[in-house]
Design a protein around this motif. Structure first.
Motif, PDB file in Angstrom:
ATOM      1  N   PHE A  73       0.149   4.628   0.450  1.00 16.81           N
ATOM      2  CA  PHE A  73       0.345   3.213   0.099  1.00 16.81           C
ATOM      3  C   PHE A  73       0.623   2.375   1.343  1.00 16.81           C
ATOM      4  CE2 PHE A  73       1.050   4.581  -4.323  1.00 16.81           C
ATOM      5  CZ  PHE A  73       0.239   3.637  -4.949  1.00 16.81           C
ATOM      6  N   ASN A  74       1.399   2.898   2.273  1.00 15.49           N
ATOM      7  CA  ASN A  74       1.687   2.161   3.500  1.00 15.49           C
ATOM      8  C   ASN A  74       0.435   1.956   4.335  1.00 15.49           C
ATOM      9  OD1 ASN A  74       4.380   1.847   2.913  1.00 15.49           O
ATOM     10  ND2 ASN A  74       4.971   3.717   3.976  1.00 15.49           N
ATOM     11  N   ASP A  75      -0.445   2.962   4.355  1.00 14.43           N
ATOM     12  CA  ASP A  75      -1.709   2.825   5.077  1.00 14.43           C
ATOM     13  C   ASP A  75      -2.589   1.762   4.426  1.00 14.43           C
ATOM     14  OD1 ASP A  75      -3.540   3.445   7.062  1.00 14.43           O
ATOM     15  OD2 ASP A  75      -4.553   4.931   5.812  1.00 14.43           O
ATOM     16  N   THR A  76      -2.589   1.728   3.099  1.00  9.41           N
ATOM     17  CA  THR A  76      -3.382   0.728   2.387  1.00  9.41           C
ATOM     18  C   THR A  76      -2.831  -0.675   2.630  1.00  9.41           C
ATOM     19  OG1 THR A  76      -3.888   2.349   0.678  1.00  9.41           O
ATOM     20  CG2 THR A  76      -4.236   0.052   0.098  1.00  9.41           C
ATOM     21  N   LYS A  77      -1.527  -0.811   2.738  1.00 11.83           N
ATOM     22  CA  LYS A  77      -0.916  -2.122   2.971  1.00 11.83           C
ATOM     23  C   LYS A  77      -1.241  -2.682   4.353  1.00 11.83           C
ATOM     24  CE  LYS A  77       3.082  -1.585  -0.031  1.00 11.83           C
ATOM     25  NZ  LYS A  77       4.538  -1.484  -0.037  1.00 11.83           N
ATOM     26  N   GLN A  78      -1.704  -1.824   5.267  1.00 11.65           N
ATOM     27  CA  GLN A  78      -2.068  -2.301   6.591  1.00 11.65           C
ATOM     28  C   GLN A  78      -3.315  -3.185   6.546  1.00 11.65           C
ATOM     29  OE1 GLN A  78      -0.149  -1.946   9.323  1.00 11.65           O
ATOM     30  NE2 GLN A  78       1.251  -1.064   7.831  1.00 11.65           N
ATOM     31  N   TRP A  79      -4.116  -3.029   5.521  1.00 14.61           N
ATOM     32  CA  TRP A  79      -5.263  -3.912   5.324  1.00 14.61           C
ATOM     33  C   TRP A  79      -4.731  -5.185   4.683  1.00 14.61           C
ATOM     34  CZ3 TRP A  79     -10.839  -2.559   4.315  1.00 14.61           C
ATOM     35  CH2 TRP A  79     -11.244  -1.542   5.171  1.00 14.61           C
ATOM     36  N   ARG A  80      -4.717  -6.227   5.417  1.00 12.46           N
ATOM     37  CA  ARG A  80      -4.104  -7.473   4.956  1.00 12.46           C
ATOM     38  C   ARG A  80      -4.750  -8.003   3.674  1.00 12.46           C
ATOM     39  NH1 ARG A  80      -3.039 -12.690   8.798  1.00 12.46           N
ATOM     40  NH2 ARG A  80      -1.873 -13.872   7.263  1.00 12.46           N
ATOM     41  N   ALA A  81      -6.062  -7.899   3.581  1.00 10.01           N
ATOM     42  CA  ALA A  81      -6.762  -8.395   2.392  1.00 10.01           C
ATOM     43  C   ALA A  81      -6.358  -7.611   1.142  1.00 10.01           C
ATOM     44  CB  ALA A  81      -8.273  -8.317   2.587  1.00 10.01           C
ATOM     45  N   LEU A  82      -6.070  -6.320   1.297  1.00 10.93           N
ATOM     46  CA  LEU A  82      -5.653  -5.527   0.138  1.00 10.93           C
ATOM     47  C   LEU A  82      -4.197  -5.794  -0.225  1.00 10.93           C
ATOM     48  CD1 LEU A  82      -7.315  -2.090   0.892  1.00 10.93           C
ATOM     49  CD2 LEU A  82      -8.090  -3.861  -0.663  1.00 10.93           C
ATOM     50  N   ALA A  83      -3.362  -5.970   0.781  1.00  5.00           N
ATOM     51  CA  ALA A  83      -1.934  -6.168   0.524  1.00  5.00           C
ATOM     52  C   ALA A  83      -1.660  -7.512  -0.135  1.00  5.00           C
ATOM     53  CB  ALA A  83      -1.152  -6.064   1.830  1.00  5.00           C
ATOM     54  N   THR A  84      -2.444  -8.538   0.220  1.00 11.19           N
ATOM     55  CA  THR A  84      -2.177  -9.879  -0.305  1.00 11.19           C
ATOM     56  C   THR A  84      -3.168 -10.315  -1.372  1.00 11.19           C
ATOM     57  OG1 THR A  84      -3.467 -10.806   1.488  1.00 11.19           O
ATOM     58  CG2 THR A  84      -1.083 -10.661   1.813  1.00 11.19           C
ATOM     59  N   ARG A  85      -4.160  -9.483  -1.635  1.00 12.71           N
ATOM     60  CA  ARG A  85      -5.167  -9.744  -2.681  1.00 12.71           C
ATOM     61  C   ARG A  85      -5.867 -11.096  -2.468  1.00 12.71           C
ATOM     62  NH1 ARG A  85      -6.390  -7.758  -8.129  1.00 12.71           N
ATOM     63  NH2 ARG A  85      -8.454  -8.619  -8.364  1.00 12.71           N
ATOM     64  N   TYR A  86      -6.517 -11.223  -1.293  1.00 14.75           N
ATOM     65  CA  TYR A  86      -7.259 -12.445  -0.977  1.00 14.75           C
ATOM     66  C   TYR A  86      -8.495 -12.634  -1.855  1.00 14.75           C
ATOM     67  CZ  TYR A  86      -4.682 -13.345   3.339  1.00 14.75           C
ATOM     68  OH  TYR A  86      -3.709 -13.635   4.244  1.00 14.75           O
ATOM     69  N   ASP A  87      -9.148 -11.552  -2.230  1.00 13.14           N
ATOM     70  CA  ASP A  87     -10.409 -11.637  -2.967  1.00 13.14           C
ATOM     71  C   ASP A  87     -10.205 -12.215  -4.357  1.00 13.14           C
ATOM     72  OD1 ASP A  87     -11.903 -10.390  -0.899  1.00 13.14           O
ATOM     73  OD2 ASP A  87     -11.013  -8.478  -1.515  1.00 13.14           O
ATOM     74  N   LYS A  88     -11.114 -13.095  -4.735  1.00 12.39           N
ATOM     75  CA  LYS A  88     -11.010 -13.715  -6.063  1.00 12.39           C
ATOM     76  C   LYS A  88     -11.595 -12.813  -7.142  1.00 12.39           C
ATOM     77  CE  LYS A  88     -10.971 -18.477  -4.547  1.00 12.39           C
ATOM     78  NZ  LYS A  88     -11.595 -19.782  -4.612  1.00 12.39           N
ATOM     79  N   LEU A  89     -12.676 -12.111  -6.808  1.00 10.67           N
ATOM     80  CA  LEU A  89     -13.337 -11.266  -7.796  1.00 10.67           C
ATOM     81  C   LEU A  89     -12.811  -9.838  -7.738  1.00 10.67           C
ATOM     82  CD1 LEU A  89     -17.020 -12.434  -7.294  1.00 10.67           C
ATOM     83  CD2 LEU A  89     -15.399 -13.176  -9.034  1.00 10.67           C
ATOM     84  N   ALA A  90     -12.646  -9.239  -8.897  1.00 10.80           N
ATOM     85  CA  ALA A  90     -12.137  -7.872  -8.973  1.00 10.80           C
ATOM     86  C   ALA A  90     -13.102  -6.886  -8.324  1.00 10.80           C
ATOM     87  CB  ALA A  90     -11.882  -7.486 -10.420  1.00 10.80           C
ATOM     88  N   ILE A  91     -14.396  -7.133  -8.450  1.00 10.35           N
ATOM     89  CA  ILE A  91     -15.383  -6.214  -7.880  1.00 10.35           C
ATOM     90  C   ILE A  91     -15.330  -6.224  -6.351  1.00 10.35           C
ATOM     91  CG2 ILE A  91     -17.313  -7.841  -7.842  1.00 10.35           C
ATOM     92  CD1 ILE A  91     -19.018  -5.395  -8.869  1.00 10.35           C
ATOM     93  N   THR A  92     -15.035  -7.365  -5.759  1.00  6.14           N
ATOM     94  CA  THR A  92     -14.907  -7.453  -4.314  1.00  6.14           C
ATOM     95  C   THR A  92     -13.645  -6.724  -3.846  1.00  6.14           C
ATOM     96  OG1 THR A  92     -15.914  -9.630  -4.491  1.00  6.14           O
ATOM     97  CG2 THR A  92     -14.964  -9.067  -2.380  1.00  6.14           C
ATOM     98  N   TYR A  93     -12.575  -6.892  -4.587  1.00  3.13           N
ATOM     99  CA  TYR A  93     -11.328  -6.195  -4.252  1.00  3.13           C
ATOM    100  C   TYR A  93     -11.512  -4.687  -4.364  1.00  3.13           C
ATOM    101  CZ  TYR A  93      -6.395  -4.948  -4.287  1.00  3.13           C
ATOM    102  OH  TYR A  93      -5.177  -4.391  -4.001  1.00  3.13           O
ATOM    103  N   ARG A  94     -12.193  -4.262  -5.437  1.00  2.00           N
ATOM    104  CA  ARG A  94     -12.455  -2.833  -5.624  1.00  2.00           C
ATOM    105  C   ARG A  94     -13.305  -2.282  -4.488  1.00  2.00           C
ATOM    106  NH1 ARG A  94     -16.063   0.790  -7.714  1.00  2.00           N
ATOM    107  NH2 ARG A  94     -15.174   2.539  -8.845  1.00  2.00           N
ATOM    108  N   ALA A  95     -14.285  -3.042  -4.033  1.00  5.97           N
ATOM    109  CA  ALA A  95     -15.126  -2.603  -2.923  1.00  5.97           C
ATOM    110  C   ALA A  95     -14.296  -2.415  -1.652  1.00  5.97           C
ATOM    111  CB  ALA A  95     -16.241  -3.609  -2.677  1.00  5.97           C
ATOM    112  N   ALA A  96     -13.331  -3.294  -1.421  1.00  4.76           N
ATOM    113  CA  ALA A  96     -12.460  -3.156  -0.249  1.00  4.76           C
ATOM    114  C   ALA A  96     -11.577  -1.917  -0.373  1.00  4.76           C
ATOM    115  CB  ALA A  96     -11.608  -4.404  -0.076  1.00  4.76           C
ATOM    116  N   VAL A  97     -11.092  -1.631  -1.564  1.00  3.81           N
ATOM    117  CA  VAL A  97     -10.270  -0.440  -1.782  1.00  3.81           C
ATOM    118  C   VAL A  97     -11.093   0.819  -1.523  1.00  3.81           C
ATOM    119  CG1 VAL A  97      -9.029   0.908  -3.521  1.00  3.81           C
ATOM    120  CG2 VAL A  97      -8.686  -1.550  -3.388  1.00  3.81           C
ATOM    121  N   VAL A  98     -12.324   0.851  -2.034  1.00  7.46           N
ATOM    122  CA  VAL A  98     -13.192   2.013  -1.829  1.00  7.46           C
ATOM    123  C   VAL A  98     -13.536   2.168  -0.352  1.00  7.46           C
ATOM    124  CG1 VAL A  98     -15.480   2.946  -2.322  1.00  7.46           C
ATOM    125  CG2 VAL A  98     -14.118   1.974  -4.165  1.00  7.46           C
TER     126      VAL A  98
END
Length: 113
Positions: A73-98
């Protein structure tokens, strides 16, 4: 009909969730709790003597594996876009997580000969 009912083998948590309400609820559902007790709780139980009861079961080996999840989880939080949920669309957020998971996986594979 409905979603399949699944139940975890155990719940591993830190000391903040050691209260009796959580333990009773999980025990009522047949779920093992792996939560260390706070020092204040153990002291209070010992002051009561034989009426204080036994300490709850604690699997130290299983609890040691908890840090792997915390580091993930700490490694994932290092990605700023994932930690703050910048993406408006769920599919874009999911793509960043993958993408982040794939990069982490390739980093781990790079260590192997």
């Amino acid at each position: 009909p409905g979603r399949p009912r699944t139940r975890p083998d155990a719940v591993i948590a830190d000391r903040a969730y050691t209260n009796g309400v959580n333990r009773r609820m999980l025990a009522g559902r047949g779920i093992k709790t792996v939560i260390p007790q706070k020092s204040t709780e153990t002291d209070a139980r010992k002051r009561k003597g034989s009426t204080g009861g036994r300490p709850p079961a604690f699997d130290a080996v299983l609890y040691k594996g908890r840090n792997v999840i915390e580091r993930s989880f700490n490694d994932t939080k290092q990605w700023r876009a994932l930690a703050t949920r910048y993406d408006k669309l769920a599919i874009t957020y999911r793509a960043a997580v993958v993408l982040q998971a794939c990069l982490r996986w390739t980093r781990l594979l790079g260590d192997t000969p």
